[in-house]
Write a protein that holds these residues in place. Structure first.
Motif, PDB file in Angstrom:
ATOM      1  N   THR A 121       0.831  -1.198   0.000  1.00  0.00           N
ATOM      2  CA  THR A 121       0.000   0.000   0.000  1.00  0.00           C
ATOM      3  C   THR A 121       0.869   1.252   0.000  1.00  0.00           C
ATOM      4  O   THR A 121       2.054   1.206   0.338  1.00  0.00           O
ATOM      5  CB  THR A 121      -0.913   0.024   1.239  1.00  0.00           C
ATOM      6  N   ARG A 122       0.245   2.365  -0.361  1.00  0.00           N
ATOM      7  CA  ARG A 122       0.986   3.629  -0.406  1.00  0.00           C
ATOM      8  C   ARG A 122       1.509   4.020   0.963  1.00  0.00           C
ATOM      9  O   ARG A 122       2.630   4.514   1.097  1.00  0.00           O
ATOM     10  CB  ARG A 122       0.083   4.725  -0.977  1.00  0.00           C
ATOM     11  N   ILE A 123       0.711   3.803   2.004  1.00  0.00           N
ATOM     12  CA  ILE A 123       1.137   4.179   3.349  1.00  0.00           C
ATOM     13  C   ILE A 123       2.333   3.343   3.793  1.00  0.00           C
ATOM     14  O   ILE A 123       3.227   3.838   4.487  1.00  0.00           O
ATOM     15  CB  ILE A 123      -0.035   4.036   4.355  1.00  0.00           C
ATOM     16  N   GLU A 124       2.400   2.080   3.378  1.00  0.00           N
ATOM     17  CA  GLU A 124       3.555   1.249   3.705  1.00  0.00           C
ATOM     18  C   GLU A 124       4.800   1.744   2.978  1.00  0.00           C
ATOM     19  O   GLU A 124       5.899   1.748   3.543  1.00  0.00           O
ATOM     20  CB  GLU A 124       3.274  -0.208   3.354  1.00  0.00           C
ATOM     21  N   ALA A 125       4.621   2.145   1.719  1.00  0.00           N
ATOM     22  CA  ALA A 125       5.761   2.669   0.959  1.00  0.00           C
ATOM     23  C   ALA A 125       6.303   3.937   1.615  1.00  0.00           C
ATOM     24  O   ALA A 125       7.520   4.124   1.733  1.00  0.00           O
ATOM     25  CB  ALA A 125       5.342   2.950  -0.483  1.00  0.00           C
ATOM     26  N   LEU A 126       5.404   4.812   2.058  1.00  0.00           N
ATOM     27  CA  LEU A 126       5.841   6.047   2.713  1.00  0.00           C
ATOM     28  C   LEU A 126       6.460   5.753   4.079  1.00  0.00           C
ATOM     29  O   LEU A 126       7.362   6.472   4.526  1.00  0.00           O
ATOM     30  CB  LEU A 126       4.657   7.006   2.854  1.00  0.00           C
ATOM     31  N   ALA A 127       5.982   4.707   4.746  1.00  0.00           N
ATOM     32  CA  ALA A 127       6.590   4.304   6.019  1.00  0.00           C
ATOM     33  C   ALA A 127       8.021   3.831   5.796  1.00  0.00           C
ATOM     34  O   ALA A 127       8.918   4.130   6.595  1.00  0.00           O
ATOM     35  CB  ALA A 127       5.759   3.197   6.666  1.00  0.00           C
ATOM     36  N   MET A 128       8.247   3.096   4.710  1.00  0.00           N
ATOM     37  CA  MET A 128       9.607   2.671   4.378  1.00  0.00           C
ATOM     38  C   MET A 128      10.489   3.888   4.104  1.00  0.00           C
ATOM     39  O   MET A 128      11.642   3.943   4.536  1.00  0.00           O
ATOM     40  CB  MET A 128       9.596   1.737   3.172  1.00  0.00           C
ATOM     41  N   VAL A 129       9.938   4.877   3.401  1.00  0.00           N
ATOM     42  CA  VAL A 129      10.678   6.109   3.130  1.00  0.00           C
ATOM     43  C   VAL A 129      11.075   6.784   4.445  1.00  0.00           C
ATOM     44  O   VAL A 129      12.210   7.253   4.598  1.00  0.00           O
ATOM     45  CB  VAL A 129       9.835   7.075   2.270  1.00  0.00           C
ATOM     46  N   ALA A 130      10.149   6.811   5.407  1.00  0.00           N
ATOM     47  CA  ALA A 130      10.446   7.427   6.706  1.00  0.00           C
ATOM     48  C   ALA A 130      11.610   6.726   7.397  1.00  0.00           C
ATOM     49  O   ALA A 130      12.481   7.374   7.982  1.00  0.00           O
ATOM     50  CB  ALA A 130       9.201   7.392   7.591  1.00  0.00           C
ATOM     51  N   GLY A 131      11.649   5.394   7.319  1.00  0.00           N
ATOM     52  CA  GLY A 131      12.757   4.654   7.915  1.00  0.00           C
ATOM     53  C   GLY A 131      14.076   4.968   7.246  1.00  0.00           C
ATOM     54  O   GLY A 131      15.112   5.126   7.914  1.00  0.00           O
ATOM     55  N   ILE A 132      14.059   5.086   5.924  1.00  0.00           N
ATOM     56  CA  ILE A 132      15.273   5.405   5.174  1.00  0.00           C
ATOM     57  C   ILE A 132      15.758   6.815   5.495  1.00  0.00           C
ATOM     58  O   ILE A 132      16.953   7.050   5.703  1.00  0.00           O
ATOM     59  CB  ILE A 132      15.008   5.248   3.661  1.00  0.00           C
ATOM     60  N   VAL A 133      14.829   7.763   5.553  1.00  0.00           N
ATOM     61  CA  VAL A 133      15.193   9.151   5.836  1.00  0.00           C
ATOM     62  C   VAL A 133      15.791   9.276   7.234  1.00  0.00           C
ATOM     63  O   VAL A 133      16.783  10.003   7.441  1.00  0.00           O
ATOM     64  CB  VAL A 133      13.966  10.075   5.688  1.00  0.00           C
TER      65      VAL A 133
END
Length: 205
Positions: free
Chosen positions: A36-48
């Motif tokens: 899902t989009r929210i999971e993708a953005l959560a992964m981005v948050a972890g990377i950032v």
């Protein structure tokens, strides 16, 4: 007072380092197209978050630490490469797993799991470690005040969030995600193969 030239120097090297595809890009692209989009953005948050950590270390002198203790840099490099090989191998192994033709809602804990995956992928990413220890640290002055330090971290946050967020939002689009599901097995194998190759490349360099 903020040292504008130092912040601009960090921006110029960092934006180039982020845009060049690596394990983080592959991981976000795969998550965006497969979840899902929210999971993708959560992964981005972890990377950032990890990028902010590495940037802080670079500004404070992690390059000096690794130069003084080369065995530490080698240990981090081997551990990171091993994780990438494992992560890519798991994608390949699960490439033929069945998948629903319709997107499902994120299961309980999906957000937290995606954040943890982003964090783990980046903290174990030898490319990130090498970039911040060598390239990023060389662009940052030896001593910076609090204002300049904060501005540099702001640059890292904005650039990383914008780029990986763009990738996540674009590849999580319904049409793109649907195309992914139709070719899931092959795309997973390609993504897994790329990540494994990046891990092996780090081991032999």
């Amino acid at each position: 007072m903020i040292d504008g030239s130092a912040v601009l120097g960090v921006f110029s090297v960092y934006i180039a380092g982020v845009v060049i595809p690596g394990p983080n890009f592959v991981a976000v692209a795969h998550k965006a197209a497969s979840a899902t989009r929210i999971e993708a953005l959560a992964m981005v948050a972890g990377i950032v978050l990890v990028n902010l950590f590495w940037a802080s270390c670079a500004i404070l002198g992690v390059g000096i630490v690794f130069a003084a203790f080369p065995w530490l840099a080698l240990a981090v490099k081997i551990a990171g490469a091993a994780y990438l090989i494992w992560f890519g191998g798991r994608l390949i192994a699960n490439a033929s797993a069945s998948q629903s033709t319709q997107r499902v809602q994120a299961p309980a804990g999906g957000f937290r799991q995606a954040f943890a995956q982003g964090f783990a992928t980046n903290i174990a990413n030898p490319k990130s470690m090498a970039f911040f220890a060598a390239v990023f640290s060389s662009a940052a002055p030896p001593h910076v005040n609090v204002g300049t330090f904060t501005a540099m971290l702001g640059v890292v946050f904005v650039v990383a969030s914008s780029w990986y967020g763009f990738v996540a939002l674009t590849l999580s689009h319904t049409l793109i995600a649907s195309a992914y599901r139709r070719a899931k097995a092959w795309i997973d194998r390609v993504c897994g193969g790329l990540i494994v190759a990046l891990g092996v490349r780090q081991l032999i360099r």
